[in-house]
Design an enzyme around this catalytic site. Sequence first.
Site, PDB file in Angstrom:
ATOM      1  N   GLU A  95       0.819  -1.205   0.000  1.00 11.60           N
ATOM      2  CA  GLU A  95       0.000   0.000   0.000  1.00 11.60           C
ATOM      3  C   GLU A  95       0.861   1.268   0.000  1.00 11.60           C
ATOM      4  O   GLU A  95       1.956   1.298   0.558  1.00 11.60           O
ATOM      5  CB  GLU A  95      -0.919  -0.002   1.221  1.00 11.60           C
ATOM      6  N   CYS A 108       3.466   8.519   1.141  1.00 11.52           N
ATOM      7  CA  CYS A 108       4.034   7.592   2.118  1.00 11.52           C
ATOM      8  C   CYS A 108       4.201   6.241   1.424  1.00 11.52           C
ATOM      9  O   CYS A 108       3.216   5.639   0.997  1.00 11.52           O
ATOM     10  CB  CYS A 108       3.060   7.495   3.298  1.00 11.52           C
ATOM     11  N   CYS A 115       6.827  -6.999   7.327  1.00 15.91           N
ATOM     12  CA  CYS A 115       7.970  -6.463   8.063  1.00 15.91           C
ATOM     13  C   CYS A 115       8.476  -7.507   9.043  1.00 15.91           C
ATOM     14  O   CYS A 115       7.695  -8.238   9.644  1.00 15.91           O
ATOM     15  CB  CYS A 115       7.550  -5.200   8.822  1.00 15.91           C
ATOM     16  N   CYS A 119       7.055  -4.815  15.703  1.00 14.74           N
ATOM     17  CA  CYS A 119       6.811  -3.848  16.778  1.00 14.74           C
ATOM     18  C   CYS A 119       5.417  -4.121  17.358  1.00 14.74           C
ATOM     19  O   CYS A 119       4.480  -4.439  16.622  1.00 14.74           O
ATOM     20  CB  CYS A 119       6.907  -2.413  16.250  1.00 14.74           C
ATOM     21  N   CYS A 122       2.100  -2.341  15.811  1.00 15.64           N
ATOM     22  CA  CYS A 122       2.026  -2.085  14.366  1.00 15.64           C
ATOM     23  C   CYS A 122       1.326  -3.221  13.620  1.00 15.64           C
ATOM     24  O   CYS A 122       1.680  -4.389  13.769  1.00 15.64           O
ATOM     25  CB  CYS A 122       3.437  -1.894  13.816  1.00 15.64           C
ATOM     26  N   CYS A 342      -1.074   5.791  10.039  1.00 13.43           N
ATOM     27  CA  CYS A 342       0.190   5.150  10.424  1.00 13.43           C
ATOM     28  C   CYS A 342      -0.051   3.792  11.054  1.00 13.43           C
ATOM     29  O   CYS A 342      -0.890   3.661  11.943  1.00 13.43           O
ATOM     30  CB  CYS A 342       0.903   5.956  11.503  1.00 13.43           C
TER      31      CYS A 342
HETATM   32  N1  SAH Z   1      10.004   0.630   9.836  1.00 13.38           N
HETATM   33  C1  SAH Z   1       9.961   2.068   9.805  1.00 13.38           C
HETATM   34  C2  SAH Z   1       8.714   2.597   9.080  1.00 13.38           C
HETATM   35  C3  SAH Z   1       7.476   2.178   9.812  1.00 13.38           C
HETATM   36  S1  SAH Z   1       5.958   2.989   9.769  1.00 13.38           S
HETATM   37  C4  SAH Z   1      10.009   2.618  11.209  1.00 13.38           C
HETATM   38  O1  SAH Z   1       9.898   1.847  12.143  1.00 13.38           O
HETATM   39  O2  SAH Z   1      10.204   3.808  11.370  1.00 13.38           O
HETATM   40  C5  SAH Z   1       6.112   4.636  10.222  1.00 13.38           C
HETATM   41  C6  SAH Z   1       5.733   5.011  11.653  1.00 13.38           C
HETATM   42  O3  SAH Z   1       4.428   4.587  12.071  1.00 13.38           O
HETATM   43  C7  SAH Z   1       6.706   4.423  12.646  1.00 13.38           C
HETATM   44  O4  SAH Z   1       7.109   5.408  13.548  1.00 13.38           O
HETATM   45  C8  SAH Z   1       5.851   3.393  13.330  1.00 13.38           C
HETATM   46  O5  SAH Z   1       6.373   3.056  14.572  1.00 13.38           O
HETATM   47  C9  SAH Z   1       4.507   4.082  13.387  1.00 13.38           C
HETATM   48  N2  SAH Z   1       3.393   3.194  13.682  1.00 13.38           N
HETATM   49  C10 SAH Z   1       3.325   1.856  13.454  1.00 13.38           C
HETATM   50  N3  SAH Z   1       2.141   1.373  13.884  1.00 13.38           N
HETATM   51  C11 SAH Z   1       1.442   2.409  14.385  1.00 13.38           C
HETATM   52  C12 SAH Z   1       0.128   2.537  14.944  1.00 13.38           C
HETATM   53  N4  SAH Z   1      -0.676   1.495  15.045  1.00 13.38           N
HETATM   54  N5  SAH Z   1      -0.257   3.753  15.326  1.00 13.38           N
HETATM   55  C13 SAH Z   1       0.548   4.829  15.183  1.00 13.38           C
HETATM   56  N6  SAH Z   1       1.793   4.768  14.646  1.00 13.38           N
HETATM   57  C14 SAH Z   1       2.234   3.568  14.261  1.00 13.38           C
END
Ligand code: SAH
Length: 368
Positions: A95, A108, A115, A119, A122, A342
């Site tokens: 996406e 974005c 991934c 985390c 996420c 996000c």
């Molecule tokens: N792998 C990269 C890009 C990830 S996505 C990274 O970790 O930075 C971009 C951002 O969205 C990251 O800061 C991630 O931690 C955040 N993110 C992921 N899941 C989320 C959620 N459910 N709510 C808010 N932010 C989230």
Amino acid sequence: MEVTVKTNLLNRDRSGMEGFFADLGEQPFRAAQLTRWIHQRGCSEIAAMTDLGKGLRERLDAVAGISVPAIVREQVSDDGTCKWLLELDGGNCVETVFIPESGRGTLCISSQVGCKLDCAFCATGKQGFNRNLTTAEIIAQLWVANRQLGRGADGRYRITNVVMMGMGEPLLNFDNVVPALNIMTDDLAYGLAKRRVTVSTAGVVPAIDRLKQASDVSLAVSLHATNDELRDRLVPLNRKYPISELLAACRRYVADVPRRKITFEYVMLDHVNDQPAHARELIRLLSNVPSKVNLIPFNPFPGAEFKTSSPDALRRFRDMLQQAGLITVTRKTRGDDIDAACGQLAGKVNDRTQRSRKYQLKTTGVAV
Ligand code: SAH
């Protein structure tokens, strides 16, 4: 029967394109011509590139092409955010999201199918990991979005910024991401200023140093916690690269670049990392790193184990950082109605890690 695999020219940044033409015995300026046709004009047909002689076009057509992923779904949110689901070779999907704001438009983009990092908060991580995107698949997201948005006819829908904050960890796909960054910032392609292109990482420390050498775009770091104990839980990569090493890499990244700042992303999780004590810890941690802080209200997804911080907690946290002199913004949640916020990007991942199966077992008690 011999099958020739054509070179996908979307995989080539300018120097890669020059290498390709050198192999064909052609002049390097052809690379500039092709770059303009493909990225500036959005052309995907070699036959249509009329300032190349007919003979050259035929020779090129025999060995190369511009292969763009198909759009499986296009969604437009009430707030103007657009999301595209793109189908890749092998049946996976990723996406890409476009977010219009006053004075700028941010795309974005994703760097991996799924991934590895898992985390805790996420949605992408819960889907497991399948594979890295190729350079072509990364830059195609910009190519496709540009075409769908009408290449900026309406200023509101012009792409002025790119953030690698979609699915995946860009710094774990370094070799394919760097040529894509080169194309984004190439004047003959998209011509984006380096400060308007941001790589976001969960903290792959050695790759942060390599990125500085290779590309030098803006860096965002997903910090999310102020001590190792909590960060180990929220961002498991922290067990390998703890906070002190991560912040040292951030200092190296901005050293000798005047006015450059690292953007620290901090997802606000109710009663997990949003208390005044956390704000004080964060202020102390960032006191010697040139930084901006981006507070991201947690975006829930089915089965998530966290809640979004209350508006009061968010405001109090932000005020404390601001009073300490830290530039702090709270990220607005955009495209909520189309799951484009996000951490909500999911695409379609044929999970090779089997993580999604385990996750479903945990949240529903049944394997699917
Ligand atoms: N792998 C990269 C890009 C990830 S996505 C990274 O970790 O930075 C971009 C951002 O969205 C990251 O800061 C991630 O931690 C955040 N993110 C992921 N899941 C989320 C959620 N459910 N709510 C808010 N932010 C989230």
